[in-house]
Scaffold this active site. Sequence first.
Site, PDB file in Angstrom:
ATOM      1  N   THR A  13       0.798  -1.230   0.000  1.00 18.84           N
ATOM      2  CA  THR A  13       0.000   0.000   0.000  1.00 18.84           C
ATOM      3  C   THR A  13       0.825   1.273   0.000  1.00 18.84           C
ATOM      4  OG1 THR A  13      -1.839  -1.085   1.098  1.00 18.84           O
ATOM      5  CG2 THR A  13      -1.694   1.280   1.396  1.00 18.84           C
ATOM      6  N   ASP A  58       1.576  -6.684  -4.415  1.00 19.78           N
ATOM      7  CA  ASP A  58       0.701  -6.629  -3.252  1.00 19.78           C
ATOM      8  C   ASP A  58       1.228  -7.778  -2.395  1.00 19.78           C
ATOM      9  OD1 ASP A  58      -2.565  -5.907  -2.538  1.00 19.78           O
ATOM     10  OD2 ASP A  58      -1.582  -7.592  -1.547  1.00 19.78           O
TER      11      ASP A  58
HETATM   12  N1  ASP Z   1      -2.768  -5.556   0.353  1.00 18.20           N
HETATM   13  C1  ASP Z   1      -1.729  -4.684   0.816  1.00 18.20           C
HETATM   14  C2  ASP Z   1      -0.451  -5.483   0.876  1.00 18.20           C
HETATM   15  O1  ASP Z   1      -0.216  -6.209   1.805  1.00 18.20           O
HETATM   16  C3  ASP Z   1      -2.065  -4.107   2.132  1.00 18.20           C
HETATM   17  C4  ASP Z   1      -1.051  -3.149   2.707  1.00 18.20           C
HETATM   18  O2  ASP Z   1       0.042  -2.958   2.229  1.00 18.20           O
HETATM   19  O3  ASP Z   1      -1.393  -2.522   3.724  1.00 18.20           O
HETATM   20  O4  ASP Z   1       0.349  -5.402   0.002  1.00 18.20           O
END
Ligand code: ASP
Length: 336
Positions: A13, A58
Site C-alpha cells: 500500500t 501486493d
Molecule cells: N494488500 C496490501 C499489501 O499487503 C495491504 C497493505 O500494504 O497494507 O500489500
Amino acid sequence: MKKRVCVIYTGGTIGMTRTEYGYAPKKDFIRTALSEIKELDSEEMPDYDLVEYDPLLDSSNIAVSHWIQLAEDIEKAYHQYDGFIILHGTDTMAYTASALSFMLKGISKPVILTGSQIPLCEIRNDGRDNIIAAFMIAANYDIPEICLYFGNKLFRGNRATKISSDDLIAFDSPNYPPLAEVGVRIDLNKDNILAPGKDLEVIKFQNHQIAVLKIFPGIQFEVFENIMTSNLKGIVIEAFGAGNIPEGGRALENILNKAIENQTIVVVCTQCLKGSAIIGQYETSKGLFEAGAISGYDMTVEAAITKLYYLFSLNYDIDTIKKLMVTDLRGELSRR
Ligand code: ASP
C-alpha cells in the site's frame, strides 16, 4: 559520519496509487514520494539508496522465492550499508519479517520492515511517519535484528502479527515487549534487544510443503485427511486456548497416525492472540501428545511456519527439528 541505508521497496500500500480497480503499486512512484519527504534530507537522517523490485507486489503475493530474493539482496549489499529498510505490504509483513529472522543468521545491523495502511499518495497517510521513524531508528540505533516498525512501535519481526486491517495501529507483538517506542522521545528497550551476531550467514529456504489447520467447534477432521501425505513436512495446528482440540474420534486419530507414518511434524500454536500453547496441560490435548506433536508455546503462527521452513531447509533429521522447534533460535520463543 552519516550513515547509509538501503531501502528496498517490494510493493504494498505505501507506494500504491489509485487505479480503476482499486489501489495498486506503481513503478517509480516510491522514488518520487520519498524525494518529497523533505525530512529525509535532514542531517539527522541517513543517506539512502533505493532498490525497487520488479514486479512490485501486493504482499498477498509474496512467496518463498521473494523471501530468498530479499535475503540474497541484503547479503550482497550487507557491507555497503549500516542498515536496511524494507517497504512491504502489511498483509504478510509479519511473515516476511519472521522468514528473514531465520534466513539472516548472525545479523549485526538493523533490518526494518515497514509500510502503511494508507498510501503515500493520499494527503492523510501513515506511511510518511512510518518511513521517517524507520529511517531515524536505522540511522541512530544499533539494533541488530529483523524488526517491524508500525504505529509508533518497533517490534521484533518474528514476534509481530497484523491485528487490524484498517486501524493505523495495525501490528502488535502480544508476547514480547516492543524493542522501541516512539513518542516525544524514541525510547529503546535495550534489555529486550538481541546481541549482534558475528558473521552474516544466509540460509535459503527450500519450498517444502507446510500446512496450517485452524480448529473450530464442530470441525470434521476427515475433511483434512487427504492433505496428510508424505509430502507434507509440517503442519501448524491453531488450537484453542492453551493447546486444546476437540476429541475428534477416529478421524482425528487417522490424521495423527498419518502424521506419525509420514514423519510430518505437528506443531501446536494457540489461536489466542496472547499466551502459549502447551500440550499436556489439559486432557483435551492428549491425542496430540500421544502423536508426538510439539508445543509451539508462545510463537506466533507466522514464526512457527517460517521456522519449519528454516529447519527443513537445513536438512536436519526429524528429532533435531522437533528439538529446535521448541528451542529459542532468534528470540521467537520465550525461554522456559
Ligand atoms: N494488500 C496490501 C499489501 O499487503 C495491504 C497493505 O500494504 O497494507 O500489500
